[in-house]
Design a protein around this motif. Structure first.
Motif, PDB file in Angstrom:
ATOM      1  N   LEU A 206      48.386  33.445  46.916  1.00 55.66           N
ATOM      2  CA  LEU A 206      47.753  34.665  47.209  1.00 55.66           C
ATOM      3  C   LEU A 206      47.431  34.298  48.801  1.00 55.66           C
ATOM      4  O   LEU A 206      47.571  35.121  49.731  1.00 55.66           O
ATOM      5  CB  LEU A 206      46.814  35.087  46.676  1.00 55.66           C
ATOM      6  N   ILE A 207      46.828  33.349  48.960  1.00 57.42           N
ATOM      7  CA  ILE A 207      46.281  32.841  50.282  1.00 57.42           C
ATOM      8  C   ILE A 207      47.656  32.420  51.225  1.00 57.42           C
ATOM      9  O   ILE A 207      47.650  32.841  52.575  1.00 57.42           O
ATOM     10  CB  ILE A 207      45.343  31.493  50.340  1.00 57.42           C
ATOM     11  N   LEU A 208      48.368  31.989  50.932  1.00 59.50           N
ATOM     12  CA  LEU A 208      49.778  31.490  51.666  1.00 59.50           C
ATOM     13  C   LEU A 208      50.437  32.831  51.903  1.00 59.50           C
ATOM     14  O   LEU A 208      51.075  32.982  53.117  1.00 59.50           O
ATOM     15  CB  LEU A 208      50.538  30.629  50.710  1.00 59.50           C
ATOM     16  N   ASP A 209      50.518  33.636  50.945  1.00 61.40           N
ATOM     17  CA  ASP A 209      51.057  34.838  51.534  1.00 61.40           C
ATOM     18  C   ASP A 209      49.985  36.003  52.074  1.00 61.40           C
ATOM     19  O   ASP A 209      50.681  36.982  52.507  1.00 61.40           O
ATOM     20  CB  ASP A 209      51.504  35.929  49.954  1.00 61.40           C
ATOM     21  N   ARG A 210      48.930  35.658  52.266  1.00 65.38           N
ATOM     22  CA  ARG A 210      48.002  36.286  52.955  1.00 65.38           C
ATOM     23  C   ARG A 210      47.775  37.708  52.322  1.00 65.38           C
ATOM     24  O   ARG A 210      47.734  38.725  52.777  1.00 65.38           O
ATOM     25  CB  ARG A 210      48.503  36.736  54.586  1.00 65.38           C
ATOM     26  N   ALA A 211      48.231  37.661  50.931  1.00 67.05           N
ATOM     27  CA  ALA A 211      47.847  38.708  49.969  1.00 67.05           C
ATOM     28  C   ALA A 211      46.378  39.356  49.833  1.00 67.05           C
ATOM     29  O   ALA A 211      45.450  38.560  50.123  1.00 67.05           O
ATOM     30  CB  ALA A 211      48.174  38.662  48.717  1.00 67.05           C
ATOM     31  N   ASP A 212      45.923  40.345  49.427  1.00 66.41           N
ATOM     32  CA  ASP A 212      44.737  41.110  49.451  1.00 66.41           C
ATOM     33  C   ASP A 212      44.110  40.640  47.832  1.00 66.41           C
ATOM     34  O   ASP A 212      44.878  41.295  46.991  1.00 66.41           O
ATOM     35  CB  ASP A 212      44.481  42.410  49.652  1.00 66.41           C
ATOM     36  N   PRO A 213      43.362  39.582  47.796  1.00 66.86           N
ATOM     37  CA  PRO A 213      43.269  39.217  46.473  1.00 66.86           C
ATOM     38  C   PRO A 213      41.997  40.420  45.780  1.00 66.86           C
ATOM     39  O   PRO A 213      41.838  40.183  44.460  1.00 66.86           O
ATOM     40  CB  PRO A 213      42.093  38.137  46.606  1.00 66.86           C
ATOM     41  N   THR A 214      41.709  41.345  46.470  1.00 59.65           N
ATOM     42  CA  THR A 214      40.882  42.346  45.687  1.00 59.65           C
ATOM     43  C   THR A 214      41.707  43.737  45.413  1.00 59.65           C
ATOM     44  O   THR A 214      41.098  44.414  44.915  1.00 59.65           O
ATOM     45  CB  THR A 214      39.879  43.092  46.835  1.00 59.65           C
ATOM     46  N   ASP A 215      43.026  43.217  45.467  1.00 54.31           N
ATOM     47  CA  ASP A 215      43.982  44.494  45.048  1.00 54.31           C
ATOM     48  C   ASP A 215      44.910  44.210  43.846  1.00 54.31           C
ATOM     49  O   ASP A 215      46.071  44.480  44.114  1.00 54.31           O
ATOM     50  CB  ASP A 215      44.961  44.998  46.394  1.00 54.31           C
ATOM     51  N   GLY A 216      44.273  43.611  43.076  1.00 54.28           N
ATOM     52  CA  GLY A 216      45.006  43.387  41.759  1.00 54.28           C
ATOM     53  C   GLY A 216      44.152  42.583  40.828  1.00 54.28           C
ATOM     54  O   GLY A 216      43.007  42.645  41.033  1.00 54.28           O
ATOM     55  N   PHE A 217      44.547  42.188  39.681  1.00 57.00           N
ATOM     56  CA  PHE A 217      43.965  41.249  38.572  1.00 57.00           C
ATOM     57  C   PHE A 217      44.736  40.453  38.269  1.00 57.00           C
ATOM     58  O   PHE A 217      45.976  40.377  38.327  1.00 57.00           O
ATOM     59  CB  PHE A 217      43.495  42.384  37.663  1.00 57.00           C
ATOM     60  N   VAL A 218      43.793  39.376  37.422  1.00 53.47           N
ATOM     61  CA  VAL A 218      44.493  38.185  37.018  1.00 53.47           C
ATOM     62  C   VAL A 218      44.695  38.408  35.261  1.00 53.47           C
ATOM     63  O   VAL A 218      43.722  38.873  34.882  1.00 53.47           O
ATOM     64  CB  VAL A 218      43.745  36.805  37.373  1.00 53.47           C
ATOM     65  N   PHE A 219      45.867  38.019  34.902  1.00 57.30           N
ATOM     66  CA  PHE A 219      46.144  38.144  33.450  1.00 57.30           C
ATOM     67  C   PHE A 219      46.443  36.585  33.096  1.00 57.30           C
ATOM     68  O   PHE A 219      47.456  35.878  33.486  1.00 57.30           O
ATOM     69  CB  PHE A 219      47.378  38.869  33.250  1.00 57.30           C
ATOM     70  N   LEU A 220      45.730  36.003  32.319  1.00 55.00           N
ATOM     71  CA  LEU A 220      45.823  34.841  31.810  1.00 55.00           C
ATOM     72  C   LEU A 220      46.024  34.396  30.321  1.00 55.00           C
ATOM     73  O   LEU A 220      45.363  35.157  29.428  1.00 55.00           O
ATOM     74  CB  LEU A 220      44.363  33.956  32.146  1.00 55.00           C
ATOM     75  N   SER A 221      46.918  33.464  30.036  1.00 55.34           N
ATOM     76  CA  SER A 221      47.394  33.220  28.662  1.00 55.34           C
ATOM     77  C   SER A 221      46.613  32.392  27.974  1.00 55.34           C
ATOM     78  O   SER A 221      46.951  31.220  27.534  1.00 55.34           O
ATOM     79  CB  SER A 221      48.792  32.799  28.664  1.00 55.34           C
ATOM     80  N   SER A 222      45.257  32.354  28.260  1.00 51.42           N
ATOM     81  CA  SER A 222      44.213  31.299  27.553  1.00 51.42           C
ATOM     82  C   SER A 222      43.027  32.059  27.420  1.00 51.42           C
ATOM     83  O   SER A 222      42.823  33.249  27.441  1.00 51.42           O
ATOM     84  CB  SER A 222      43.950  30.397  28.826  1.00 51.42           C
ATOM     85  N   ARG A 223      42.088  31.224  26.893  1.00 53.47           N
ATOM     86  CA  ARG A 223      40.785  31.783  26.981  1.00 53.47           C
ATOM     87  C   ARG A 223      40.089  32.118  28.067  1.00 53.47           C
ATOM     88  O   ARG A 223      40.655  31.516  28.958  1.00 53.47           O
ATOM     89  CB  ARG A 223      39.964  30.960  26.065  1.00 53.47           C
ATOM     90  N   ALA A 224      38.782  32.722  28.157  1.00 53.46           N
ATOM     91  CA  ALA A 224      38.305  32.970  29.653  1.00 53.46           C
ATOM     92  C   ALA A 224      37.215  31.792  29.413  1.00 53.46           C
ATOM     93  O   ALA A 224      35.938  32.063  28.825  1.00 53.46           O
ATOM     94  CB  ALA A 224      37.768  34.463  29.557  1.00 53.46           C
ATOM     95  N   SER A 225      37.206  30.924  30.362  1.00 53.75           N
ATOM     96  CA  SER A 225      36.082  29.790  30.402  1.00 53.75           C
ATOM     97  C   SER A 225      35.173  30.520  31.985  1.00 53.75           C
ATOM     98  O   SER A 225      35.863  31.052  32.522  1.00 53.75           O
ATOM     99  CB  SER A 225      36.608  28.386  30.561  1.00 53.75           C
ATOM    100  N   TYR A 226      34.108  29.684  31.850  1.00 53.05           N
ATOM    101  CA  TYR A 226      33.310  30.084  33.134  1.00 53.05           C
ATOM    102  C   TYR A 226      34.029  29.687  34.314  1.00 53.05           C
ATOM    103  O   TYR A 226      33.832  30.087  35.347  1.00 53.05           O
ATOM    104  CB  TYR A 226      31.982  29.357  32.977  1.00 53.05           C
ATOM    105  N   GLU A 227      34.635  28.388  34.415  1.00 53.48           N
ATOM    106  CA  GLU A 227      35.318  27.834  35.511  1.00 53.48           C
ATOM    107  C   GLU A 227      36.344  28.793  36.029  1.00 53.48           C
ATOM    108  O   GLU A 227      36.630  29.019  37.160  1.00 53.48           O
ATOM    109  CB  GLU A 227      36.336  26.561  35.319  1.00 53.48           C
ATOM    110  N   LEU A 228      37.302  29.611  35.261  1.00 48.94           N
ATOM    111  CA  LEU A 228      38.045  30.617  35.680  1.00 48.94           C
ATOM    112  C   LEU A 228      37.447  31.723  36.417  1.00 48.94           C
ATOM    113  O   LEU A 228      38.017  32.154  37.142  1.00 48.94           O
ATOM    114  CB  LEU A 228      39.066  30.871  34.590  1.00 48.94           C
ATOM    115  N   VAL A 229      36.676  32.388  35.471  1.00 45.53           N
ATOM    116  CA  VAL A 229      35.938  33.496  36.250  1.00 45.53           C
ATOM    117  C   VAL A 229      35.275  33.194  37.538  1.00 45.53           C
ATOM    118  O   VAL A 229      35.370  33.767  38.546  1.00 45.53           O
ATOM    119  CB  VAL A 229      34.834  33.924  35.483  1.00 45.53           C
ATOM    120  N   ARG A 230      34.845  31.858  37.592  1.00 47.76           N
ATOM    121  CA  ARG A 230      34.316  31.417  38.864  1.00 47.76           C
ATOM    122  C   ARG A 230      35.134  31.243  40.075  1.00 47.76           C
ATOM    123  O   ARG A 230      34.888  31.554  41.095  1.00 47.76           O
ATOM    124  CB  ARG A 230      33.441  29.870  38.483  1.00 47.76           C
ATOM    125  N   LYS A 231      36.345  30.843  39.761  1.00 47.75           N
ATOM    126  CA  LYS A 231      37.477  30.698  40.786  1.00 47.75           C
ATOM    127  C   LYS A 231      37.668  31.991  41.084  1.00 47.75           C
ATOM    128  O   LYS A 231      37.930  32.193  42.427  1.00 47.75           O
ATOM    129  CB  LYS A 231      38.761  29.889  40.234  1.00 47.75           C
TER     130      LYS A 231
END
Length: 276
Positions: A206-231
């Motif tokens: 996202l950073i390399l593409d200069r995409a807007d990180p506020t214009d979408g959501f992340v979908f993860l094939s895992s549990r939600a740990s605090y590190e993922l939310v923090r990132k």
């Protein structure tokens, strides 16, 4: 004698002959195994971390790691990236990513390393003092994303994700981090043996593409740990959706950051862990 792994194969997976036991019979088959290499992350000539990672999309991984771990504040703080792979490394293959960052970020990194020096225990992310934990997330800006979120966005993303998991389909053992539009359309997907690595790769791209990180959501094939939310909070991602359960700390940090956290996401529904 066990067959050696052929590391010259396609990055991400290698093929190995194995013995499959099923229904009282044994057969020799070719099995695809997800690759796991040590990846050394070096900032301005000083090694900072060695992460166990699937050896693909390493430039995106390094950028995402630098951003999501707070080493740099923005993509422009990284001036150069060089990836070197050693598929014939001894005793195992490995890779090194050299990043050149701005002096301010490098000085801050050296101060952090000095604060962590002399540790003997194994704690969260290598630290042993609770005082060194960074659990105060940035507040995600309100850009009106949730007003545009389609009612069936989660169902659409959950239905489409398996088709974007080529390595997982091949090996059965990798995690995926997908970047989704407000209608649930999957735009990009990254896979890795580590769920944190997969998210770092996604953030980095996202950073390399200069995409807007506020214009979408992340979908993860895992549990939600605090590190993922923090990132996610570090780069302003407004929503994190996961297939499995969240932890209490993940919920706490999501609420503090203003991130909408959804878990147990399936085509048939999900659980919303936002503030009631």
């Amino acid at each position: 004698m066990n067959e050696p792994l052929d590391y010259a194969e396609q990055p991400g997976a290698v093929e190995l002959k194995v013995h499959r036991h099923r229904g009282g019979t044994v057969e020799t088959i070719a099995d695809s195994i997800g690759q796991e290499w040590p990846i050394a992350l070096v900032f301005n000539g000083i090694s900072h971390a060695v992460m166990m990672c699937t050896p693909r999309d390493l430039e995106a991984f390094a950028v995402g790691f630098a951003i999501s771990e707070g080493i740099v504040e923005r993509g422009s703080d990284i001036h150069d990236i060089e990836v070197t792979t050693h598929p014939d490394g001894a005793p195992i293959p490995y890779a090194q990513v050299d990043l050149t960052v701005v002096q301010q970020a490098f000085v801050a990194l050296k101060e952090k390393r000095r604060a962590l020096s002399g540790r003997t225990g194994c704690g969260v992310c290598g630290i042993e003092s609770i005082d060194l934990l960074d659990l105060a997330p940035e507040r995600v800006p309100d850009t009106g994303f949730f007003a545009r979120l389609a009612p069936d966005a989660i169902a659409r993303a959950a239905r489409a994700l398996p088709e974007h998991q080529a390595l997982t389909k091949l090996t059965g053992g990798l995690h995926a981090a997908a970047w989704c539009a407000a209608d649930g359309t999957i735009r990009r997907t990254f896979e890795d043996v580590g769920r944190h690595n997969a998210l770092d790769k996604l953030i980095g791209q996202l950073i390399l593409d200069r995409a807007d990180p506020t214009d979408g959501f992340v979908f993860l094939s895992s549990r939600a740990s605090y590190e993922l939310v923090r990132k996610a909070a570090r780069v302003g991602i407004p929503m994190v959706a996961t297939i499995s359960a969240p932890s209490t700390l993940a919920i706490t940090i999501a609420r503090q950051a203003g991130i909408r956290l959804l878990s147990f996401c399936r085509e048939a529904g999900y659980v919303d862990y936002g503030t009631l």
